[in-house]
Scaffold this motif. Structure first.
Motif, PDB file in Angstrom:
ATOM      1  N   ALA A 101       0.759  -1.354  -0.077  1.00 36.28           N
ATOM      2  CA  ALA A 101       0.141   0.042   0.162  1.00 36.28           C
ATOM      3  C   ALA A 101       0.857   1.271  -0.069  1.00 36.28           C
ATOM      4  O   ALA A 101       1.841   1.215   0.255  1.00 36.28           O
ATOM      5  N   PRO A 102       0.344   2.308  -0.473  1.00 35.19           N
ATOM      6  CA  PRO A 102       1.237   3.701  -0.420  1.00 35.19           C
ATOM      7  C   PRO A 102       1.850   3.827   0.882  1.00 35.19           C
ATOM      8  O   PRO A 102       1.326   4.096   1.754  1.00 35.19           O
ATOM      9  N   THR A 103       3.299   3.881   0.897  1.00 33.52           N
ATOM     10  CA  THR A 103       4.126   3.979   2.045  1.00 33.52           C
ATOM     11  C   THR A 103       5.142   4.726   1.723  1.00 33.52           C
ATOM     12  O   THR A 103       5.931   4.705   0.866  1.00 33.52           O
ATOM     13  N   VAL A 104       5.359   5.480   2.854  1.00 38.94           N
ATOM     14  CA  VAL A 104       6.596   6.639   2.841  1.00 38.94           C
ATOM     15  C   VAL A 104       7.831   5.743   3.224  1.00 38.94           C
ATOM     16  O   VAL A 104       7.617   4.891   4.187  1.00 38.94           O
ATOM     17  N   VAL A 105       8.673   5.512   2.281  1.00 37.43           N
ATOM     18  CA  VAL A 105       9.919   4.724   2.492  1.00 37.43           C
ATOM     19  C   VAL A 105      10.942   5.390   3.287  1.00 37.43           C
ATOM     20  O   VAL A 105      11.255   6.440   3.413  1.00 37.43           O
ATOM     21  N   HIS A 106      11.713   4.227   3.999  1.00 37.15           N
ATOM     22  CA  HIS A 106      12.684   4.823   4.846  1.00 37.15           C
ATOM     23  C   HIS A 106      14.050   3.821   4.390  1.00 37.15           C
ATOM     24  O   HIS A 106      13.770   2.959   3.403  1.00 37.15           O
ATOM     25  N   ALA A 107      15.203   3.977   4.924  1.00 38.07           N
ATOM     26  CA  ALA A 107      16.206   3.439   4.522  1.00 38.07           C
ATOM     27  C   ALA A 107      16.180   1.899   4.820  1.00 38.07           C
ATOM     28  O   ALA A 107      15.858   1.777   5.969  1.00 38.07           O
ATOM     29  N   GLY A 108      16.193   0.870   3.998  1.00 37.67           N
ATOM     30  CA  GLY A 108      15.900  -0.573   4.452  1.00 37.67           C
ATOM     31  C   GLY A 108      15.440  -1.318   3.354  1.00 37.67           C
ATOM     32  O   GLY A 108      15.121  -0.672   2.401  1.00 37.67           O
ATOM     33  N   THR A 109      14.910  -2.411   3.554  1.00 35.06           N
ATOM     34  CA  THR A 109      14.363  -3.627   2.714  1.00 35.06           C
ATOM     35  C   THR A 109      12.936  -3.791   3.199  1.00 35.06           C
ATOM     36  O   THR A 109      12.591  -3.893   4.376  1.00 35.06           O
ATOM     37  N   ILE A 110      11.923  -3.831   2.420  1.00 34.95           N
ATOM     38  CA  ILE A 110      10.606  -4.081   2.313  1.00 34.95           C
ATOM     39  C   ILE A 110      10.504  -5.459   1.683  1.00 34.95           C
ATOM     40  O   ILE A 110      10.560  -5.717   0.436  1.00 34.95           O
ATOM     41  N   GLU A 111       9.845  -6.506   2.469  1.00 32.98           N
ATOM     42  CA  GLU A 111       9.689  -7.798   1.748  1.00 32.98           C
ATOM     43  C   GLU A 111       8.168  -7.690   1.236  1.00 32.98           C
ATOM     44  O   GLU A 111       7.244  -7.193   1.923  1.00 32.98           O
ATOM     45  N   LEU A 112       8.036  -7.878  -0.046  1.00 30.49           N
ATOM     46  CA  LEU A 112       6.967  -7.750  -0.844  1.00 30.49           C
ATOM     47  C   LEU A 112       6.050  -9.092  -1.049  1.00 30.49           C
ATOM     48  O   LEU A 112       4.914  -9.147  -1.661  1.00 30.49           O
ATOM     49  N   GLY A 113       6.460 -10.269  -0.679  1.00 29.81           N
ATOM     50  CA  GLY A 113       6.098 -11.512  -1.052  1.00 29.81           C
ATOM     51  C   GLY A 113       6.628 -12.360  -1.860  1.00 29.81           C
ATOM     52  O   GLY A 113       7.715 -12.242  -2.158  1.00 29.81           O
ATOM     53  N   THR A 114       5.848 -13.337  -2.489  1.00 28.00           N
ATOM     54  CA  THR A 114       6.337 -14.263  -3.358  1.00 28.00           C
ATOM     55  C   THR A 114       5.401 -14.629  -4.424  1.00 28.00           C
ATOM     56  O   THR A 114       4.184 -14.269  -4.493  1.00 28.00           O
ATOM     57  N   GLN A 115       6.058 -15.127  -5.522  1.00 29.24           N
ATOM     58  CA  GLN A 115       5.363 -15.628  -6.767  1.00 29.24           C
ATOM     59  C   GLN A 115       5.852 -16.815  -7.230  1.00 29.24           C
ATOM     60  O   GLN A 115       7.089 -17.193  -7.113  1.00 29.24           O
ATOM     61  N   PRO A 116       5.059 -17.824  -7.948  1.00 29.38           N
ATOM     62  CA  PRO A 116       5.365 -19.020  -8.372  1.00 29.38           C
ATOM     63  C   PRO A 116       6.495 -19.020  -9.451  1.00 29.38           C
ATOM     64  O   PRO A 116       6.246 -18.002 -10.365  1.00 29.38           O
ATOM     65  N   ALA A 117       7.608 -19.711  -9.403  1.00 30.16           N
ATOM     66  CA  ALA A 117       8.512 -19.572 -10.524  1.00 30.16           C
ATOM     67  C   ALA A 117       7.961 -19.876 -11.893  1.00 30.16           C
ATOM     68  O   ALA A 117       8.470 -19.218 -12.830  1.00 30.16           O
ATOM     69  N   ALA A 118       6.952 -20.544 -11.975  1.00 36.37           N
ATOM     70  CA  ALA A 118       6.593 -21.080 -13.313  1.00 36.37           C
ATOM     71  C   ALA A 118       5.738 -19.718 -14.057  1.00 36.37           C
ATOM     72  O   ALA A 118       5.497 -19.583 -15.226  1.00 36.37           O
ATOM     73  N   ASP A 119       5.560 -18.623 -13.395  1.00 29.84           N
ATOM     74  CA  ASP A 119       4.545 -17.482 -13.777  1.00 29.84           C
ATOM     75  C   ASP A 119       5.642 -16.305 -14.126  1.00 29.84           C
ATOM     76  O   ASP A 119       6.807 -16.259 -13.396  1.00 29.84           O
ATOM     77  N   ALA A 120       5.248 -15.676 -14.957  1.00 26.44           N
ATOM     78  CA  ALA A 120       5.967 -14.455 -15.648  1.00 26.44           C
ATOM     79  C   ALA A 120       5.058 -13.285 -14.969  1.00 26.44           C
ATOM     80  O   ALA A 120       3.938 -12.968 -15.814  1.00 26.44           O
ATOM     81  N   VAL A 121       5.543 -12.414 -14.360  1.00 27.36           N
ATOM     82  CA  VAL A 121       4.640 -11.390 -13.358  1.00 27.36           C
ATOM     83  C   VAL A 121       5.052 -10.087 -13.818  1.00 27.36           C
ATOM     84  O   VAL A 121       6.134  -9.619 -13.223  1.00 27.36           O
ATOM     85  N   TRP A 122       4.283  -9.122 -14.108  1.00 32.05           N
ATOM     86  CA  TRP A 122       4.552  -7.672 -14.203  1.00 32.05           C
ATOM     87  C   TRP A 122       4.292  -7.090 -12.864  1.00 32.05           C
ATOM     88  O   TRP A 122       3.259  -7.293 -12.408  1.00 32.05           O
ATOM     89  N   TYR A 123       5.146  -6.074 -12.546  1.00 28.27           N
ATOM     90  CA  TYR A 123       4.790  -5.363 -11.154  1.00 28.27           C
ATOM     91  C   TYR A 123       4.972  -3.706 -11.478  1.00 28.27           C
ATOM     92  O   TYR A 123       5.956  -3.698 -12.565  1.00 28.27           O
ATOM     93  N   ARG A 124       4.188  -2.838 -11.018  1.00 26.94           N
ATOM     94  CA  ARG A 124       4.211  -1.617 -10.935  1.00 26.94           C
ATOM     95  C   ARG A 124       4.721  -0.846  -9.794  1.00 26.94           C
ATOM     96  O   ARG A 124       4.221  -1.117  -8.701  1.00 26.94           O
ATOM     97  N   ILE A 125       5.973  -0.139  -9.798  1.00 26.14           N
ATOM     98  CA  ILE A 125       6.391   0.435  -8.605  1.00 26.14           C
ATOM     99  C   ILE A 125       5.935   1.912  -8.953  1.00 26.14           C
ATOM    100  O   ILE A 125       6.761   2.694  -9.803  1.00 26.14           O
ATOM    101  N   SER A 126       5.075   2.659  -8.132  1.00 27.06           N
ATOM    102  CA  SER A 126       4.692   3.928  -8.277  1.00 27.06           C
ATOM    103  C   SER A 126       5.365   4.612  -7.216  1.00 27.06           C
ATOM    104  O   SER A 126       5.370   4.264  -6.127  1.00 27.06           O
TER     105      SER A 126
END
Length: 228
Positions: A101-126
């Motif tokens: 969800a729209p989040t003000v980012v800080h220095a660090g890493t955000i875990e976004l989740g997983t996807q099946p390796a069998a899929d080709a998925v597009w992601y949009r980073i706004s």
């Protein structure tokens, strides 16, 4: 847009140059994982507060077993940027599944989740600048991890194998390979484009001076000795 004491004419010229540039498409591949990164670098380097800029990334793999972990890293410590990440059905199409969800980012890493390796998925980073700070900047790095390697697009080290990356043997040894530069580098002003405009203007001035000198020299040499 935040001005940087460059003059109205140059700022307008920089905006025109940015509008003329097409998004940059970059492919980053490991032994198994593959990223396709599509970003408008000029828009990212000339952001206005409250106006989101989109960065599209596709994640896929040459093996269908297992899952791929996804994460996003920022080096911004000053709460200047808001980021949202969504899964899409195609490149920039139907991006309704929200991973972040729209989040003000800080220095660090955000875990976004997983996807099946069998899929080709597009992601949009706004990404959106939330403060009119002329010094605000950040580097975003989108990382896919799976099958013993991680492949990144965007920030410093993109295109290099991670700690669990591929070894020195086998096809594709040496880690992920990119077809071009990286770069979700997000300053808040158009300084980079404006500098290039200044550089080109300087070259044109020098060329004009050289041509005028050549014409004057030609005129003098043509009159030496008088009429025959």
């Amino acid at each position: 847009m935040i001005a940087v004491l460059l003059g109205v004419g140059l700022i307008g010229l920089s905006a025109s140059a940015a509008a003329a540039q097409a998004p940059v498409r970059e492919v980053i591949t490991g032994q198994v994982l593959r990223l396709v990164s599509v970003q408008d670098r000029d828009a990212m380097q000339s952001m206005d507060p409250g106006e989101p800029v989109a960065w599209d990334v596709q994640v896929s793999a040459s093996r269908s077993d297992g899952e791929i972990d996804l994460s996003l890293t920022s080096d911004e410590p000053d709460d200047a940027f808001r980021v949202q990440v969504s899964a899409c059905t195609g490149e920039g199409v139907d991006c309704g599944e929200q991973l972040l969800a729209p989040t003000v980012v800080h220095a660090g890493t955000i875990e976004l989740g997983t996807q099946p390796a069998a899929d080709a998925v597009w992601y949009r980073i706004s990404t959106e600048l939330v403060t009119p700070d002329p010094e605000a900047s950040t580097l975003l790095t989108f990382t896919a991890n799976g099958h013993g390697e991680d492949v990144s697009a965007g920030g410093p080290g993109a295109g290099e194998p991670g700690a669990g990356g591929p070894g020195a043997d086998g096809p594709g040894a040496g880690g992920p390979v990119s077809d071009g530069g990286s770069g979700a580098d997000l300053p808040s002003t158009g300084v980079v484009v404006s500098f290039l405009v200044l550089l080109v203007a300087g070259v044109l001035v020098l060329l004009g001076s050289a041509l005028r000198s050549a014409r004057r020299s030609g005129s003098r040499s043509g009159t030496v000795g008088g009429p025959s």
